[in-house]
Design a protein around this motif. Structure first.
Motif, PDB file in Angstrom:
ATOM      1  N   UNK A  63       0.874  -1.243  -0.220  1.00 54.05           N
ATOM      2  CA  UNK A  63      -0.055   0.061  -0.002  1.00 54.05           C
ATOM      3  C   UNK A  63       0.874   1.261  -0.039  1.00 54.05           C
ATOM      4  N   UNK A  64       2.221   1.029   0.487  1.00 54.32           N
ATOM      5  CA  UNK A  64       3.054   2.307   0.296  1.00 54.32           C
ATOM      6  C   UNK A  64       3.129   3.152  -0.809  1.00 54.32           C
ATOM      7  N   UNK A  65       3.306   2.006  -2.108  1.00 50.68           N
ATOM      8  CA  UNK A  65       3.554   2.596  -3.323  1.00 50.68           C
ATOM      9  C   UNK A  65       2.170   3.423  -3.835  1.00 50.68           C
ATOM     10  N   UNK A  66       1.084   2.748  -3.548  1.00 44.09           N
ATOM     11  CA  UNK A  66      -0.092   3.295  -3.791  1.00 44.09           C
ATOM     12  C   UNK A  66      -0.463   4.462  -3.202  1.00 44.09           C
ATOM     13  N   UNK A  67      -0.261   4.665  -1.877  1.00 47.87           N
ATOM     14  CA  UNK A  67      -0.426   5.788  -1.069  1.00 47.87           C
ATOM     15  C   UNK A  67       0.145   7.132  -1.585  1.00 47.87           C
ATOM     16  N   UNK A  68       1.443   6.880  -2.257  1.00 47.68           N
ATOM     17  CA  UNK A  68       2.100   8.175  -2.607  1.00 47.68           C
ATOM     18  C   UNK A  68       1.533   8.778  -3.790  1.00 47.68           C
ATOM     19  N   UNK A  69       0.455   8.228  -4.298  1.00 45.32           N
ATOM     20  CA  UNK A  69      -0.134   8.686  -5.812  1.00 45.32           C
ATOM     21  C   UNK A  69      -1.410   9.272  -5.056  1.00 45.32           C
ATOM     22  N   UNK A  70      -1.710   9.133  -3.817  1.00 47.06           N
ATOM     23  CA  UNK A  70      -3.114   9.346  -3.225  1.00 47.06           C
ATOM     24  C   UNK A  70      -4.059   7.927  -2.932  1.00 47.06           C
ATOM     25  N   UNK A  71      -4.689   8.061  -1.876  1.00 50.28           N
ATOM     26  CA  UNK A  71      -5.431   6.731  -1.443  1.00 50.28           C
ATOM     27  C   UNK A  71      -6.728   6.853  -1.456  1.00 50.28           C
ATOM     28  N   UNK A  72      -7.741   6.317  -2.157  1.00 48.11           N
ATOM     29  CA  UNK A  72      -9.041   6.247  -1.979  1.00 48.11           C
ATOM     30  C   UNK A  72      -9.332   5.058  -0.861  1.00 48.11           C
ATOM     31  N   UNK A  73     -10.428   5.428   0.131  1.00 47.48           N
ATOM     32  CA  UNK A  73     -10.571   4.261   0.962  1.00 47.48           C
ATOM     33  C   UNK A  73     -10.769   2.841   0.265  1.00 47.48           C
ATOM     34  N   UNK A  74     -11.563   2.818  -0.611  1.00 51.43           N
ATOM     35  CA  UNK A  74     -11.958   1.552  -1.322  1.00 51.43           C
ATOM     36  C   UNK A  74     -10.486   0.819  -1.798  1.00 51.43           C
ATOM     37  N   UNK A  75      -9.539   1.576  -2.123  1.00 50.36           N
ATOM     38  CA  UNK A  75      -8.313   0.882  -2.381  1.00 50.36           C
ATOM     39  C   UNK A  75      -7.750   0.066  -1.268  1.00 50.36           C
ATOM     40  N   UNK A  76      -7.958   0.301  -0.142  1.00 50.18           N
ATOM     41  CA  UNK A  76      -7.496  -0.442   0.810  1.00 50.18           C
ATOM     42  C   UNK A  76      -7.768  -1.844   0.746  1.00 50.18           C
ATOM     43  N   UNK A  77      -9.091  -2.337   0.120  1.00 48.45           N
ATOM     44  CA  UNK A  77      -9.493  -3.662  -0.060  1.00 48.45           C
ATOM     45  C   UNK A  77      -8.340  -4.526  -1.170  1.00 48.45           C
ATOM     46  N   UNK A 113      -8.311   5.034   6.540  1.00 52.99           N
ATOM     47  CA  UNK A 113      -9.095   4.042   7.599  1.00 52.99           C
ATOM     48  C   UNK A 113     -10.223   4.683   7.960  1.00 52.99           C
ATOM     49  N   UNK A 114     -10.109   5.971   8.190  1.00 57.26           N
ATOM     50  CA  UNK A 114     -11.514   6.619   8.823  1.00 57.26           C
ATOM     51  C   UNK A 114     -12.509   6.794   8.069  1.00 57.26           C
ATOM     52  N   UNK A 115     -12.271   6.811   6.817  1.00 55.94           N
ATOM     53  CA  UNK A 115     -13.476   6.996   5.787  1.00 55.94           C
ATOM     54  C   UNK A 115     -13.766   5.868   5.053  1.00 55.94           C
ATOM     55  N   UNK A 116     -13.262   4.744   5.433  1.00 56.83           N
ATOM     56  CA  UNK A 116     -13.673   3.384   4.682  1.00 56.83           C
ATOM     57  C   UNK A 116     -15.456   3.363   5.258  1.00 56.83           C
TER      58      UNK A 116
END
Length: 295
Positions: A63-77, A113-116
């Protein structure tokens, strides 16, 4: 729904066991996130749903690489793996050295996490296992987004003294200064004690009095039973009826008390994305066999 961060001040009081137990009995869909910067444990103690080992590269590391481009809560899954009992887990880092890849991203993770809860497809509460924390632990940067910060402590005098001081420090960091019992801050800082069930009521009163006298703004929200056999069952190292263990019974009590007090603020309907309450074959929400117990 909410982000609940679970941490300890020093030693190994049972943060991971507490986090897994609470996630296993949580009354709505739950994502257990191993956010300890020192590294996670579940990849070593738990089996994946397919019966093999968990993939250490899918989770906080990926998730570290994904989060550097911005992280939408649904991407956590996209980075979650199910355990053999059905509990959904964001596997932790493999080592403390890997935490450098998350530098500057902890507030982003906390918001996701909070916005999931607002996901249209798969809303969930997030229980974050933050491990041991100190003044410079980066995971603390997520706490401002949490609904609850729960500090886990055993009942030895030195452990109680440390949790008192850590609670006071967190209250100052999160709320700007000490608070009395009548003025709790948001997020609430709570204490979960690991205690012998026979002594827990007396100890809770004593620790609550100490937390109030020190104006920590924290209070004891519940006790988790000191239950080595139940912990082994939860980790898949021992067979047995996990749902009947003192560990799971005490975790149910903590979650019920939390929902009685704060559930109205977490107003998304119970259950998964289709509104169906989560449940598992052992009769405990989320399966309650998250680490492969009973295999």
């Amino acid at each position: 729904m909410a982000l609940i961060a679970i941490a300890a001040d020093k030693g190994s009081p049972g943060v991971t066991t507490t986090a897994v137990a609470l996630a296993a009995v949580w009354p709505r869909r739950t994502l257990l996130a191993e956010t300890d910067p020192a590294g996670g444990d579940l990849v070593y103690r738990s089996a994946a749903a397919h019966g093999g080992p968990l993939n250490p590269n899918t989770g906080m590391l990926s998730i570290a690489a994904t989060a550097r481009r911005g992280l939408v809560p649904d991407q956590l899954w996209d980075h979650v793996q199910p355990l053999s009992g059905g509990l959904e887990v964001l596997v932790g880092l493999g080592s403390a050295e890997q935490a450098a890849g998350l530098a500057g991203l902890w507030p982003t993770l906390g918001r996701a996490f909070a916005q999931l809860a607002d996901s249209e497809h798969a809303p969930a509460d997030v229980i974050a296992d933050c491990g041991r924390i100190s003044g410079d632990t980066p995971a603390v940067e997520m706490f401002a987004q949490a609904a609850l910060v729960l500090l886990v402590a055993r009942t030895a005098p030195e452990s109680i003294a440390r949790v008192r001081d850590r609670a006071a420090a967190l209250t100052t960091k999160l709320h700007g200064g000490p608070r009395g019992a009548a003025a709790p801050g948001t997020p609430l800082v709570g204490v979960v004690l690991i205690a012998d069930p026979g002594d827990s009521a007396k100890i809770v009163r004593q620790v609550d009095d100490m937390l109030t006298a020190a104006r920590t703004g924290a209070r004891v929200v519940g006790t988790i039973a000191e239950d080595p056999a139940g912990a082994d069952q939860l980790a898949g190292r021992r067979r047995g009826r996990l749902d009947k263990s003192l560990l799971i019974r005490s975790a149910r009590k903590v979650t019920a008390d939390l929902y009685q007090q704060f559930g109205a603020a977490w107003s998304v309907p119970d259950g998964g994305p289709d509104g169906v309450p989560n449940g598992g074959p052992s009769g405990v929400p989320n399966g309650a066999r998250p680490a492969g117990a009973g295999r």
